[in-house]
Design an enzyme around this catalytic site. Structure first.
Site, mmCIF file in Angstrom:
data_model
loop_
_atom_site.group_PDB
_atom_site.id
_atom_site.type_symbol
_atom_site.label_atom_id
_atom_site.label_comp_id
_atom_site.label_asym_id
_atom_site.label_seq_id
_atom_site.Cartn_x
_atom_site.Cartn_y
_atom_site.Cartn_z
ATOM 1 C CD GLU A 54 -3.166 -1.500 0.081
ATOM 2 O OE1 GLU A 54 -2.807 -0.552 -1.027
ATOM 3 O OE2 GLU A 54 -3.134 -2.432 0.448
ATOM 4 C CG HIS B 240 -4.397 0.244 6.319
ATOM 5 N ND1 HIS B 240 -5.483 0.123 5.616
ATOM 6 C CD2 HIS B 240 -3.986 -1.018 5.262
ATOM 7 C CE1 HIS B 240 -6.118 -1.057 4.673
ATOM 8 N NE2 HIS B 240 -5.059 -2.030 4.784
ATOM 9 C CG HIS C 283 -9.418 -3.486 2.706
ATOM 10 N ND1 HIS C 283 -8.249 -3.111 1.728
ATOM 11 C CD2 HIS C 283 -8.330 -3.653 3.913
ATOM 12 C CE1 HIS C 283 -7.292 -3.708 1.544
ATOM 13 N NE2 HIS C 283 -6.959 -3.257 3.038
ATOM 14 C CD GLU D 250 -14.215 12.411 25.666
ATOM 15 O OE1 GLU D 250 -12.981 12.685 25.458
ATOM 16 O OE2 GLU D 250 -14.676 12.683 26.318
ATOM 17 C CG HIS E 90 -7.329 -4.948 7.561
ATOM 18 N ND1 HIS E 90 -6.383 -6.423 7.334
ATOM 19 C CD2 HIS E 90 -6.523 -4.583 7.402
ATOM 20 C CE1 HIS E 90 -6.087 -6.133 5.920
ATOM 21 N NE2 HIS E 90 -6.195 -4.821 5.381
HETATM 22 P P1 13P Z 1 1.333 -5.402 3.048
HETATM 23 O O1 13P Z 1 1.588 -6.616 3.319
HETATM 24 O O2 13P Z 1 1.499 -5.527 1.754
HETATM 25 O O3 13P Z 1 1.496 -4.381 3.796
HETATM 26 O O4 13P Z 1 -0.320 -5.531 2.953
HETATM 27 C C1 13P Z 1 -1.343 -5.608 3.936
HETATM 28 C C2 13P Z 1 -1.973 -4.930 3.625
HETATM 29 O O5 13P Z 1 -3.181 -4.587 4.891
HETATM 30 C C3 13P Z 1 -2.345 -4.025 2.093
HETATM 31 O O6 13P Z 1 -3.943 -4.299 2.192
HETATM 32 ZN ZN ZN Z 2 -5.310 -3.500 3.932
#
Ligand code: 13P
Ligand code: ZN
Length: 301
Positions: free
Chosen positions: A141, A165, A236, A195, A167
């Site tokens: 990413e 980023h 995602h 808040e 999940h």
């Molecule tokens: P990477 O292992 O390449 O960082 O990918 C993980 C991920 O969350 C892709 O969206």
């Molecule tokens: Zn991801």
């Protein structure tokens, strides 16, 4: 100290212990790297990083680059084109997690799971100068991180340094049952916890489902990051930005907790969003007034 006590400096002035550079100290011992590594472990502890899920990048200061330079590889890697370009990031250095590497393992072995990359003078390619041992490369990413850094750096007069980023499960779950528009989702999150509007007064952007890891999703996300400092990727995960590790992790944490509360409240309410009690739009306006927040007015009725 509660979130509200630091409400006025949530954006751009968050205080983190993990800043600064110390010359003559190994890369792993640099304060910024300790902060980077700590965030990775904290994200794993929250359950946001199954397998290799999620990634983190940090735009280093000149002082941090200077302190790390004596430890850079004698021979950097080849330049690798990113498929995206940013003028304001020509010659920048980033610390980045590795593609396919696990957040869970970062605290055990930073030099294997994390690297430092240099951006070329054209602002369209990277090369590894430290870490990512045994053939590692930056997160898949990286194009999205890079374009988000470019946009957020401009939007914050250079204050933004962290793109994260993850999940987080409740945020992802909401994208299965809610309209994928920023206004609807932001309003639900703002009203889930008092808040929230203090922590993300501009709201949260939403990117529809897209193939991850390329220039297209990077362009779509960075367009939203001109307005928001966080953007959801449908089915995602979530991207957050901030001036330091504490603020950025706190933003991720707050959005995910609000999503969890909203989901639980709907479950308790038989699935309906017609709640017995809620925070009114005038209530949100009153918070904005008292805390002098520059909120996204178009998201209020
Ligand atoms: P990477 O292992 O390449 O960082 O990918 C993980 C991920 O969350 C892709 O969206
Ligand atoms: Zn991801």
């Amino acid at each position: 100290m509660g979130i509200l006590d630091s409400a006025q400096d949530v954006f751009g002035k968050g205080v983190s212990a993990a800043k600064g550079a110390v010359s003559g100290v190994a890369v792993e011992q640099q304060p910024f790297m300790k902060g980077f590594v700590r965030l990775c472990g904290d994200g794993w502890d929250q359950g946001w990083h199954e397998r290799n899920g999620g990634n983190l990048t940090y735009r280093m200061t000149d002082a941090e680059v200077a302190a790390c330079r004596p430890f850079f590889n004698e021979v950097p890697s080849e330049w690798v084109s990113m498929g995206v370009q940013a003028d304001n990031l020509r010659g920048a250095f980033f610390t980045t997690t590795g593609s396919g590497r696990y957040m869970r393992n970062v605290p055990l072995d930073p030099a294997h799971n994390v690297g430092i990359v240099e951006i070329n003078d054209a602002g369209d390619a990277w090369r590894i100068v430290w870490g990512l041992k045994d053939g590692g490369k930056p997160t898949s990413e990286f194009p999205t991180h890079f374009m988000n850094h470019s946009v957020r750096m401009k939007a914050t007069d250079g204050a933004c340094r962290v793109i994260y980023h993850a999940h987080p499960g409740n945020v992802i779950a909401l994208t299965f049952v809610m309209p994928l528009d920023a206004r609807t989702i932001t309003r639900a999150l703002w009203k889930a916890m008092t808040e929230c509007i203090v922590v993300f007064p501009k709201g949260v952007g939403v990117v529809p489902w897209m193939v991850p890891g390329g220039a297209d999703i990077a362009a779509a996300t960075s367009e939203l990051m001109k307005t928001y400092d966080a953007a959801i990727w449908a089915q995602h995960g979530l991207f957050c930005s901030g001036p330091d590790f504490d603020t950025t992790f706190g933003l991720m944490h707050t959005i995910e907790k609000a999503a969890a509360i909203y989901a639980e409240a709907r479950l308790l309410n038989g699935g309906s969003d017609d709640f017995q009690n809620t925070i009114t739009d005038d209530g949100l306006r009153a918070i904005a007034r008292d805390f002098k927040l520059d909120i996204n007015e178009s998201f209020l009725d």
